[in-house]
Motif scaffolding. Structure first.
Motif, PDB file in Angstrom:
ATOM      1  N   TYR A 683       0.835  -1.202   0.000  1.00 16.05           N
ATOM      2  CA  TYR A 683       0.000   0.000   0.000  1.00 16.05           C
ATOM      3  C   TYR A 683       0.872   1.257   0.000  1.00 16.05           C
ATOM      4  O   TYR A 683       0.572   2.231  -0.690  1.00 16.05           O
ATOM      5  CB  TYR A 683      -0.947  -0.003   1.198  1.00 16.05           C
ATOM      6  CG  TYR A 683      -1.969  -1.108   1.160  1.00 16.05           C
ATOM      7  CD1 TYR A 683      -3.072  -1.045   0.313  1.00 16.05           C
ATOM      8  CD2 TYR A 683      -1.830  -2.244   1.947  1.00 16.05           C
ATOM      9  CE1 TYR A 683      -4.013  -2.072   0.259  1.00 16.05           C
ATOM     10  CE2 TYR A 683      -2.751  -3.268   1.910  1.00 16.05           C
ATOM     11  CZ  TYR A 683      -3.843  -3.180   1.059  1.00 16.05           C
ATOM     12  OH  TYR A 683      -4.762  -4.198   1.006  1.00 16.05           O
ATOM     13  N   ASN A 684       1.962   1.223   0.758  1.00 14.93           N
ATOM     14  CA  ASN A 684       2.889   2.349   0.738  1.00 14.93           C
ATOM     15  C   ASN A 684       3.487   2.538  -0.653  1.00 14.93           C
ATOM     16  O   ASN A 684       3.638   3.668  -1.130  1.00 14.93           O
ATOM     17  CB  ASN A 684       4.015   2.132   1.751  1.00 14.93           C
ATOM     18  CG  ASN A 684       3.534   2.181   3.177  1.00 14.93           C
ATOM     19  OD1 ASN A 684       2.473   2.732   3.468  1.00 14.93           O
ATOM     20  ND2 ASN A 684       4.298   1.591   4.085  1.00 14.93           N
ATOM     21  N   SER A 685       3.839   1.422  -1.292  1.00 14.15           N
ATOM     22  CA  SER A 685       4.409   1.506  -2.640  1.00 14.15           C
ATOM     23  C   SER A 685       3.395   2.044  -3.639  1.00 14.15           C
ATOM     24  O   SER A 685       3.741   2.832  -4.532  1.00 14.15           O
ATOM     25  CB  SER A 685       4.900   0.126  -3.085  1.00 14.15           C
ATOM     26  OG  SER A 685       5.954  -0.326  -2.262  1.00 14.15           O
ATOM     27  N   TRP A 686       2.139   1.623  -3.503  1.00  9.68           N
ATOM     28  CA  TRP A 686       1.100   2.148  -4.400  1.00  9.68           C
ATOM     29  C   TRP A 686       0.933   3.648  -4.207  1.00  9.68           C
ATOM     30  O   TRP A 686       0.772   4.387  -5.177  1.00  9.68           O
ATOM     31  CB  TRP A 686      -0.222   1.446  -4.143  1.00  9.68           C
ATOM     32  CG  TRP A 686      -0.220  -0.022  -4.447  1.00  9.68           C
ATOM     33  CD1 TRP A 686       0.720  -0.725  -5.154  1.00  9.68           C
ATOM     34  CD2 TRP A 686      -1.193  -0.982  -4.030  1.00  9.68           C
ATOM     35  NE1 TRP A 686       0.382  -2.055  -5.198  1.00  9.68           N
ATOM     36  CE2 TRP A 686      -0.782  -2.250  -4.528  1.00  9.68           C
ATOM     37  CE3 TRP A 686      -2.375  -0.907  -3.296  1.00  9.68           C
ATOM     38  CZ2 TRP A 686      -1.514  -3.404  -4.307  1.00  9.68           C
ATOM     39  CZ3 TRP A 686      -3.112  -2.065  -3.068  1.00  9.68           C
ATOM     40  CH2 TRP A 686      -2.685  -3.301  -3.572  1.00  9.68           C
ATOM     41  N   ARG A 687       0.951   4.094  -2.961  1.00  9.37           N
ATOM     42  CA  ARG A 687       0.801   5.531  -2.701  1.00  9.37           C
ATOM     43  C   ARG A 687       2.000   6.304  -3.257  1.00  9.37           C
ATOM     44  O   ARG A 687       1.841   7.414  -3.774  1.00  9.37           O
ATOM     45  CB  ARG A 687       0.633   5.793  -1.208  1.00  9.37           C
ATOM     46  CG  ARG A 687      -0.725   5.373  -0.665  1.00  9.37           C
ATOM     47  CD  ARG A 687      -1.072   6.068   0.646  1.00  9.37           C
ATOM     48  NE  ARG A 687      -2.394   5.651   1.108  1.00  9.37           N
ATOM     49  CZ  ARG A 687      -3.538   6.201   0.686  1.00  9.37           C
ATOM     50  NH1 ARG A 687      -3.495   7.191  -0.204  1.00  9.37           N
ATOM     51  NH2 ARG A 687      -4.696   5.778   1.148  1.00  9.37           N
ATOM     52  N   GLU A 688       3.183   5.711  -3.144  1.00 14.02           N
ATOM     53  CA  GLU A 688       4.372   6.357  -3.694  1.00 14.02           C
ATOM     54  C   GLU A 688       4.243   6.490  -5.211  1.00 14.02           C
ATOM     55  O   GLU A 688       4.543   7.551  -5.787  1.00 14.02           O
ATOM     56  CB  GLU A 688       5.619   5.553  -3.340  1.00 14.02           C
ATOM     57  CG  GLU A 688       6.926   6.154  -3.809  1.00 14.02           C
ATOM     58  CD  GLU A 688       7.304   7.421  -3.065  1.00 14.02           C
ATOM     59  OE1 GLU A 688       8.133   8.177  -3.584  1.00 14.02           O
ATOM     60  OE2 GLU A 688       6.749   7.671  -1.966  1.00 14.02           O
ATOM     61  N   ARG A 689       3.800   5.435  -5.869  1.00 20.20           N
ATOM     62  CA  ARG A 689       3.640   5.515  -7.324  1.00 20.20           C
ATOM     63  C   ARG A 689       2.508   6.471  -7.689  1.00 20.20           C
ATOM     64  O   ARG A 689       2.601   7.187  -8.702  1.00 20.20           O
ATOM     65  CB  ARG A 689       3.381   4.125  -7.909  1.00 20.20           C
ATOM     66  CG  ARG A 689       3.462   4.086  -9.437  1.00 20.20           C
ATOM     67  CD  ARG A 689       4.784   4.627  -9.939  1.00 20.20           C
ATOM     68  NE  ARG A 689       4.912   4.574 -11.401  1.00 20.20           N
ATOM     69  CZ  ARG A 689       5.811   5.251 -12.074  1.00 20.20           C
ATOM     70  NH1 ARG A 689       6.684   6.041 -11.453  1.00 20.20           N
ATOM     71  NH2 ARG A 689       5.874   5.160 -13.392  1.00 20.20           N
ATOM     72  N   ALA A 690       1.446   6.497  -6.899  1.00 17.34           N
ATOM     73  CA  ALA A 690       0.357   7.437  -7.157  1.00 17.34           C
ATOM     74  C   ALA A 690       0.853   8.877  -7.063  1.00 17.34           C
ATOM     75  O   ALA A 690       0.424   9.745  -7.836  1.00 17.34           O
ATOM     76  CB  ALA A 690      -0.792   7.200  -6.185  1.00 17.34           C
ATOM     77  N   PHE A 691       1.755   9.143  -6.114  1.00 14.70           N
ATOM     78  CA  PHE A 691       2.339  10.481  -5.991  1.00 14.70           C
ATOM     79  C   PHE A 691       3.080  10.849  -7.280  1.00 14.70           C
ATOM     80  O   PHE A 691       2.917  11.951  -7.829  1.00 14.70           O
ATOM     81  CB  PHE A 691       3.294  10.525  -4.801  1.00 14.70           C
ATOM     82  CG  PHE A 691       3.976  11.846  -4.603  1.00 14.70           C
ATOM     83  CD1 PHE A 691       3.437  12.805  -3.767  1.00 14.70           C
ATOM     84  CD2 PHE A 691       5.162  12.141  -5.271  1.00 14.70           C
ATOM     85  CE1 PHE A 691       4.056  14.037  -3.599  1.00 14.70           C
ATOM     86  CE2 PHE A 691       5.792  13.364  -5.110  1.00 14.70           C
ATOM     87  CZ  PHE A 691       5.231  14.310  -4.271  1.00 14.70           C
ATOM     88  N   GLU A 692       3.907   9.932  -7.767  1.00 18.26           N
ATOM     89  CA  GLU A 692       4.689  10.202  -8.973  1.00 18.26           C
ATOM     90  C   GLU A 692       3.796  10.363 -10.200  1.00 18.26           C
ATOM     91  O   GLU A 692       4.002  11.268 -11.021  1.00 18.26           O
ATOM     92  CB  GLU A 692       5.700   9.075  -9.192  1.00 18.26           C
ATOM     93  CG  GLU A 692       6.756   8.990  -8.101  1.00 18.26           C
ATOM     94  CD  GLU A 692       7.654   7.776  -8.214  1.00 18.26           C
ATOM     95  OE1 GLU A 692       8.661   7.717  -7.482  1.00 18.26           O
ATOM     96  OE2 GLU A 692       7.355   6.885  -9.037  1.00 18.26           O
ATOM     97  N   LEU A 693       2.791   9.479 -10.329  1.00 21.84           N
ATOM     98  CA  LEU A 693       1.920   9.558 -11.498  1.00 21.84           C
ATOM     99  C   LEU A 693       1.057  10.807 -11.468  1.00 21.84           C
ATOM    100  O   LEU A 693       0.767  11.394 -12.525  1.00 21.84           O
ATOM    101  CB  LEU A 693       1.051   8.302 -11.587  1.00 21.84           C
ATOM    102  CG  LEU A 693       1.780   7.011 -11.960  1.00 21.84           C
ATOM    103  CD1 LEU A 693       0.810   5.841 -11.982  1.00 21.84           C
ATOM    104  CD2 LEU A 693       2.473   7.140 -13.320  1.00 21.84           C
TER     105      LEU A 693
END
Length: 714
Positions: A683-693
């Motif tokens: 979930y942390n990784s998804w949020r990190e990628r969501a930030f970048e995208l």
């Protein structure tokens, strides 16, 4: 952090110039003081950068949450991997909705002849299931968690696992009794990843690193004895080489591997006498790489050795294990342009991995005839490789497959019939249909005439790529002979469904087009990597795929060096640059042999410390030294981690500070508890990628765009 008009003002790093002089050249570095990781002032500065980035991206909070929910909504959160047979058990992993980390499990075989993996329901109890390791339990109370080693002994009675709670890739190995569920007293701190049991389960073989973070020593630990009694099996004093160790699938030998980017050497130890002196297979020869695997042919122990001695794209030979430097039987002769990648031996046959035409391929090797039968797949762009195959004599071969549009797929190849048996395809929720998306490969002509492949993927409802200019996300890497394979990404759908074309520039320095492709993008030809990327961008603009104001570039680690270099070379071609853990202060790092992994890296980049030509060449492209005055840079987002031991946080921190001096709109995001791979937990990784995208979509002018249809949500 705001001015009188309430606009965010970036942190200003103090200029504290220091000078370095090499080969008669003096460089003044104003921001090297940021390297002092334990200095409270440095930490305060990084926190200020994070606060500024938060302010500058606050307007994207809604989009970040939307993209996160799209990723989450497409993912089957409670799921199971396809079980892998080993010994008397099926081994598999579970994920549970709401849990950050996976759970390692096993269940007993139905019978000794049971080779068909059971079809398990993620929501139902599995008969006889045993939970081996729940990473959520192990990670409790820690901001970061990484599992660097995990293995069950051959008899199924013990388990080892290595845990990193900081992100610095140093693992503490522990041993668990699987009958009682209790940990033994054994605890081995400071190991590298990849610890393994001996075949009889009596010993653990592990590796430790030196002060420069180089894995240099292999150790033998007897379970139940003090770590202080561990025996040193092998150590490599030459700082140019790393060390690793593992057993052949046959369990006949322990193989100790020594290697640099261009030279390798392997040593054998009989598994039934691990205290014996290792014996070298082939003595190291500068520039020669090889790897060996054990098989039994006509009753004789043999080694299949893949090597590049006078064979640029490698050849495969067979030698007697008792005399590996003796007569060589050529199994697959060298063929220019067909890069042999690996050989994976089993009792009755082997699998050969190779690359031709820009794609990785698999072939079945017959021991008796030396014939290779290539496995065929339907899509023009795909990635395929062997999966988890723990057994020595299986009737089935586990294969992993996917493409830009086909989600990750697990097959078992029936060796007797040649039939591919579908075991599982990654579920993508929300009505995903591969037919809604297109993939293709086009070719750009580089400045020197080389033809550079570009892979494209897009959503068909917006029109085919190249028919009209579209927002485009161009990704690149181009180092270490690493190839960017056609692979599926759930997160990428959030771009595609908003009309973005995703592209990969397969630039030189990677391995997509054979070994020469790599050779032409390293050391004193490294600039080809950067100019290839620029030429790919120009091809996409000239071909009507996109425009400069609608294109964002992305790369990470060595690909982050690529990002910094192309931002300096051709800032006018990109609206934005996303640089993940970027190697943007390359010359400073490679000049300092005390830094982690620097000496090993000299084979990739050259040795600027002792070679004036290499120094001048690296200085000509290293992003930090070449930030330009008087140009308009694209928007830049640099993402890093405080505990990264591969590319230190100080590199993007210095780069961003320097970019700000010339007026660039640059943001720095530093994870304060993470490593080279970023945050831990899905979930942390998804949020990190969501930030970048979200940042990327905003740069492309798509922050307000809704996805094309319901395929982006559950």
């Amino acid at each position: 952090m705001t001015d009188t008009d309430a606009q965010p003002v970036p942190p200003a790093a103090d200029r504290r110039p220091i000078t370095r002089t090499h080969h008669g050249d003096t460089f003044e570095d104003p921001y090297e003081w940021l390297r002092a990781k334990d200095d409270a002032e440095v930490i305060s500065y990084l926190e200020a950068e994070n606060a500024y980035t938060d302010l500058r991206t606050a307007h994207l909070a809604g989009l970040r949450e939307e993209v996160f929910q799209e990723i989450k909504g497409r993912t089957l959160e409670t799921d199971l991997s396809v079980p892998v047979r080993r010994g008397e058990w099926w081994y598999y992993g579970r994920t549970v909705e709401g849990s950050q980390y996976g759970i390692q499990c096993r269940a007993p075989l139905a019978s000794p002849d049971d080779w068909t993996p059971p079809v398990l329901s993620p929501d139902e109890a599995v008969p006889g299931e045993q939970i081996l390791l729940d990473a959520n339990v192990e990670a409790a109370g820690n901001e970061f968690f990484s599992l660097g080693s995990f293995e069950v002994s051959n008899d199924g009675e013990r388990m080892l696992y290595g845990v990193d709670l900081a992100g610095d890739e140093r693992y503490t190995v522990r041993v668990r009794d699987l009958k009682t569920g209790e940990n033994l007293a054994d605890e081995i701190p400071g190991t590298f990843s990849g610890a393994t049991f001996s075949p009889d389960g009596r010993f653990i073989i592990y590796t430790t690193v030196d002060d420069a973070w180089r894995p240099d020593t292999v150790w033998l630990h007897e379970v139940g004895t003090p770590v202080t009694d561990d025996r040193k099996l092998f150590t490599e004093p030459d700082e140019r080489y790393w060390v690793g160790a593992g057993f052949t699938r046959s369990d006949r030998y322990l193989v100790i591997g020594v290697g640099s980017s261009i030279t390798s050497e392997e040593w054998l130890v009989d598994a039934d006498d691990l205290t014996a002196e290792p014996r070298v297979i082939w003595p190291r020869k500068d520039g020669v790489e090889y790897s060996a695997d054990h098989a039994v042919v006509d009753g004789e122990d043999v080694l299949y050795i893949l090597h590049n001695d006078d064979a640029l794209d490698f050849e495969l030979v067979r030698v007697a294990a008792s005399d590996p430097d003796g007569e060589r039987h050529v199994v697959i002769a060298h063929r220019a342009g067909q890069r042999l990648l690996d050989v994976d031996t089993f009792r009755d046959w082997a699998v050969v991995g190779y690359r031709s035409g820009g794609l990785a391929r698999l072939g079945m090797l017959d021991y008796a005839s030396d014939e290779v039968r290539e496995l065929q797949f339907d899509e023009p762009l795909y990635s395929a490789g062997t999966g988890s195959n723990a057994e020595w004599a299986p009737p089935l071969l586990r294969i992993g497959y996917g493409s830009f549009v086909t989600p990750g797929t697990v097959y078992d190849l029936d060796i007797a019939t040649g039939e591919l048996l579908l075991r599982k395809r990654q579920p993508v929720l929300g009505g995903y249909d591969p037919a809604d998306y297109g993939q293709a490969r086009v070719w750009a002509t580089a400045q020197d005439g080389a033809e550079v492949p570009i892979s494209l993927v897009w959503k068909r409802s917006f029109g085919d790529a190249g028919v009209a200019p579209r927002p485009l996300h161009l990704y690149g890497y181009g180092s270490y002979e690493h190839s960017i394979e056609p692979g599926f990404s759930v997160a990428r759908l959030s771009e595609l469904d908003r009309g973005v074309v995703f592209a990969v520039a397969h630039v030189r320095g990677g391995g997509e087009m054979g070994r020469q492709w790599y050779e032409d993008g390293k050391t004193l030809t490294k600039r080809n990597t950067f100019t290839d990327f620029v030429d790919c961008a120009l091809h996409l603009i000239d071909g009507g795929y996109t425009t400069a104001d609608r294109m964002v570039a992305e790369g990470g680690s060595a690909g982050g060096l690529l990002m910094g270099a192309v931002a300096n070379l051709a800032p006018e071609l990109f609206a934005g640059v996303l640089a993940d853990v970027p190697f943007v202060d390359a010359l400073t790092s490679i000049l300092d042999p005390s830094l982690p992994l620097t000496v090993i890296e000299w084979d990739e980049w050259g040795d600027p410390l002792h070679d004036a030509e290499v120094y001048a060449y690296m200085k000509s492209y290293s992003p930090y030294e070449n930030v330009r005055e008087g140009v308009t840079y694209p928007k830049i987002l640099a993402v890093t981690s405080l505990n990264d031991t591969r590319v230190l946080y100080v590199e993007p921190a210095k780069w961003v500070a320097r970019l700000r001096e010339v007026g660039a709109d640059a943001l720095l995001k530093c994870e304060m508890v993470a490593g080279h791979g970023g945050v831990s937990g899905r979930y942390n990784s998804w949020r990190e990628r969501a930030f970048e995208l979200a940042w990327l979509l905003d740069v492309l002018g798509l922050a307000a765009e809704a996805p094309d249809d319901a395929s982006s949500a559950a």
